[in-house]
Each structure stands twice: as C-alpha cells, then as structure tokens.
Design an enzyme around this catalytic site. Structure first.
Site, short mmCIF file in Angstrom:
data_model
loop_
_atom_site.label_atom_id
_atom_site.label_comp_id
_atom_site.label_asym_id
_atom_site.label_seq_id
_atom_site.Cartn_x
_atom_site.Cartn_y
_atom_site.Cartn_z
N ARG A 144 47.71 41.73 32.69
CA ARG A 144 48.27 40.46 32.19
C ARG A 144 47.65 39.30 32.96
O ARG A 144 46.88 39.48 33.89
CB ARG A 144 49.79 40.44 32.36
CG ARG A 144 50.27 40.56 33.79
CD ARG A 144 51.79 40.42 33.89
NE ARG A 144 52.46 41.56 33.30
CZ ARG A 144 52.82 42.65 33.98
NH1 ARG A 144 52.58 42.73 35.29
NH2 ARG A 144 53.43 43.64 33.40
N TYR A 161 51.70 34.25 53.42
CA TYR A 161 50.95 34.26 52.15
C TYR A 161 49.56 33.67 52.34
O TYR A 161 48.56 34.21 51.85
CB TYR A 161 51.72 33.47 51.09
CG TYR A 161 50.92 33.25 49.81
CD1 TYR A 161 50.58 34.32 49.00
CD2 TYR A 161 50.52 31.98 49.43
CE1 TYR A 161 49.85 34.13 47.84
CE2 TYR A 161 49.79 31.77 48.27
CZ TYR A 161 49.46 32.85 47.48
OH TYR A 161 48.72 32.66 46.33
#
Length: 418
Positions: free
Chosen positions: A20, A168
C-alpha cells in the site's frame, strides 16, 4: 505527471512495504513499463483499518502491465528477506532495483517512547534496510541498472528535528546514513540514493497521525512514484544523493505540481527534516512583514476578567517573562482560541519586559495561532507537541513560521510549572 518511457521493461524491482501507500505507488509506476515487481510486505490478510494486501497489490500491478511476485516479508526477519530474494531470483533471474520503503513511525519524545516501540523503529527502519540491502547487493552488482533507493530524509542535524521525536529521527537517519556508506562502498557498481518528499504525502499512516481533514494538506503518492522513476533512469554515477521529490521533478521539466495535490490550491504541510521548513510554511501563510526591533513598553489593552485554565496559563507565562526572553524572541503572538474560556489573547515579546493579555495587542501580530482552549493548555503544559498539533491540523498558523518555532522554547520552560 512524469510520463513513462518503457526503460524499466524487464527490470526486477524489489520493494519493501509495497502492499500500500508509497511502496505500491512506486511499484505501479515501474509496472507500467513492464517491470517485474517483488512485493515484499507483511500484509497477507486484509487489515480492518488499512486497505490492501500483497495479493491485491499484485493484481493491480499485473493490471497495468507488470509481473508481480507477492512475498510475505517482515523486514525484521532475515530469513523471510532471504527467502523472498531467492524466490525473485528463481522467478525473474535477477534483481535490478531495491527500494527500502518499509518504515515504522512514532512521533513521541524520549520518556513517552516505550522500549518496544523504540525496538520496532530501529528494527524496521534501520536494521530492516540493512538486511534487505545486504541480501540484494550480490545480485544488484550483476545488473546494468543497479539502484538502491531508501525512502529516508536528508541528514539534517538541526536539533529541532530530534527533540520531540528523537527515536524516530535516529531510526530514519540510520537509513540515510546507509546511503552515505554504501554509495562509497559500491561506487561504480550500484547507485545508492535517498528520496524524501517536500510536503506531507497522503497515506494511511498520515490519516492516523493527522486525523480527519489532513488529506487536503497533502500531495498524492504519485509524486514520490514519479520522483523514484526519475532516479531509476539515471546512471550508476548518480549516487550518494539525498533527493527531494519536487526538486528532481522540476529538473525533469514538471511545472504544474497542482496535479499531485489532493486538493489543488490548498496550502500544503511541509514534511519533516527539511532546512527550508520555516520558509516553505511561511510562503503558504499570510505574512505580516514585520521587522523585529526592540521597543519601549507601550500601553496595552486592559485584560478582560477571565477564569479557568487559559487565564492561569497566561498568568504563569507572564510570571516567566524577562528582558532576556524578549530579546531572544522579538515577536508578538496572537492566540485565537475557540471553546470554553476562549477568545483572543496576545503574548507580546517585543515590548520591554514583555506582556500578556486578553484582546488585541497594541502592535500588529507577527504570528497568529488558532486552536481550541484545550489544545492551547496542552501545548503549554507539554502534553501536546506543537509540531504534531500543526501537522495534524489542530494548530493553524499565520505569519512568520520561524518566530512560531521560537515560541516552542518558551513552552518548554513552562512545562514544569503547568
């Protein structure tokens, strides 16, 4: 949009996270040339919230002219990666391009990032990229095309990109550092580059991070697919680059970028990690054009009697003001708050000593921030990060974005007192 040339016909492209989003968009772009696509992703069964599996992606790829090999791959699992590579070699005879797209994200600060989430980001982003690259490199070295493309940001050491989501940032920068190392290690054999968007891209992940309505501030995944396609057509000598999607497409002659917008003409959210972040935002916002200067204190509007958390927040802010804070900031902020205890408030960090109050400031505001009263209190108490509030649409900003960022420093000083 960038037209297909057919130059990837017969090439085998191994893409992680291709079921996706960005990964699938890159796959479909290459498939239109007649490329072979290895869909290396986890999703074999339909997800209740996320559309698409490796098998539905394979159907779409073959529908546009490509050949697909769906492989169940968790990039944390070296055996699954190696098995997928072996299947690709057996079915297609080689690997020409690797796209390290699989990624995990958590925009949380150090104390709010559980070790399990840290491990996930490091293992998917940094370690997974290494494992996939290592498995594909022996075959890439035999290819005349030979590209590795990491979907990762340019290495920007500005602390602003670390302080609110350190884990992150480091996990993504790990992917980018492989570009530096591998580009040199395999110079002349494999082109190794990174690609990053200039603006937010509409994906399922962005919907979850940004909430309803965020899509209008995003571009389609097609812009990343076109930029990747442009890179794939370049020679092996094009290596070690940190490419921004819009920049490379401008080099390709693309002038109309509205075709990539979800809502053409709507202001776009800049993406993380770019030096031009404040400039890019301010171009899309209403600028006051004010020039900071030190001013003597002027009479301010008398505050309207208020009660509640907003007034208490401003009281604490006022108690923390000093000439040093004013000199370091040099801006007037206007807060348009909706909800209980709402209204218009100002924070004057230009006049001597600084001031706060209810109503309009005596000088024109450099920055106007619109949000709910609840989000305002959460921001100043450290429970809501300004960057995340802005990216998710909870915080609207007009004016000088660089001055808006300066306000974060004052908010951090308030956290312990609110």
């Amino acid at each position: 949009m960038l037209p297909n040339t057919g130059r990837l016909a017969g090439c085998t492209v191994f893409i992680t996270g291709a079921s996706r989003g960005i990964g699938k968009a890159i796959a479909l772009k290459a498939a239109k040339d007649g490329a072979n696509i290895v869909i290396a992703a986890k999703t074999a069964q339909p997800h209740p919230k996320l559309l698409g599996t490796i098998y539905t992606a394979a159907e779409e790829i073959e529908a546009v002219g490509g050949k697909a090999l769906p492989c169940i791959v968790d990039v944390r699992d070296e055996q699954q990666i190696n098995a997928a590579v072996e299947k690709a070699i057996k079915q297609f005879g080689g690997i020409d391009i690797l796209v390290n797209n699989a990624s995990a994200i958590s925009l949380t600060n150090t104390l709010d990032t559980p070790t399990k989430r840290l491990d996930l980001m490091m293992n998917v982003n940094t370690r997974g990229t290494y494992l996939a690259s290592k498995a594909c490199i022996p075959y890439l070295k035999k290819s005349k095309v030979a590209h590795i493309l990491n979907i990762s940001p340019p290495l920007n050491l500005n602390p602003i990109w670390f302080k609110q989501h350190c884990a992150y940032t480091i996990a993504k920068y790990g992917m980018s550092m492989y570009v530096l190392g591998m580009a040199e290690e395999f110079k002349g054999e494999i082109a190794v580059n990174a690609l990053w968007p200039k603006t937010a891209i509409h994906t399922a992940a962005m919907d979850m991070l940004g909430g309803p309505g965020i899509e209008s501030q995003c571009r389609k995944v097609d812009i990343i697919a076109d930029a990747a396609y442009s890179i794939f057509q370049k020679p092996k000598s094009f290596t070690g680059n940190f490419v921004i999607d819009e920049s490379i497409l401008k080099e390709e002659g693309i002038e109309n970028f509205d075709v990539y917008a979800i809502k053409p003409g709507h202001p776009l959210q800049p993406d993380f990690f770019l030096d031009e972040y404040p400039e890019a935002v301010s171009k899309k916002m209403e600028s006051t054009g004010a020039v900071p200067e030190f001013k003597e204190e002027k009479p301010q509007p008398q505050p309207k009697p208020r009660s509640g958390a907003v007034e208490e927040t401003f009281r604490i802010v006022k108690d923390s003001l000093s000439d040093d804070v004013v000199k370091a900031t040099q801006a007037v902020y206007l807060f348009e708050l909706s909800g209980e205890d709402g209204g218009t408030w100002f924070l004057d960090l230009k006049s001597k000593g600084g001031n706060v109050g209810y109503g309009e400031p005596s000088d024109q505001a450099d920055v106007v921030m619109s949000m709910t009263t609840d989000d305002f209190v959460k921001m100043f108490s450290g429970k809501l990060k300004p960057t995340m509030a802005f990216m998710s649409g909870k915080l609207k900003i007009k004016g000088n974005m660089a001055l808006a960022i300066k306000l974060e420093k004052l908010m951090n000083q308030m956290n312990a007192r609110l």
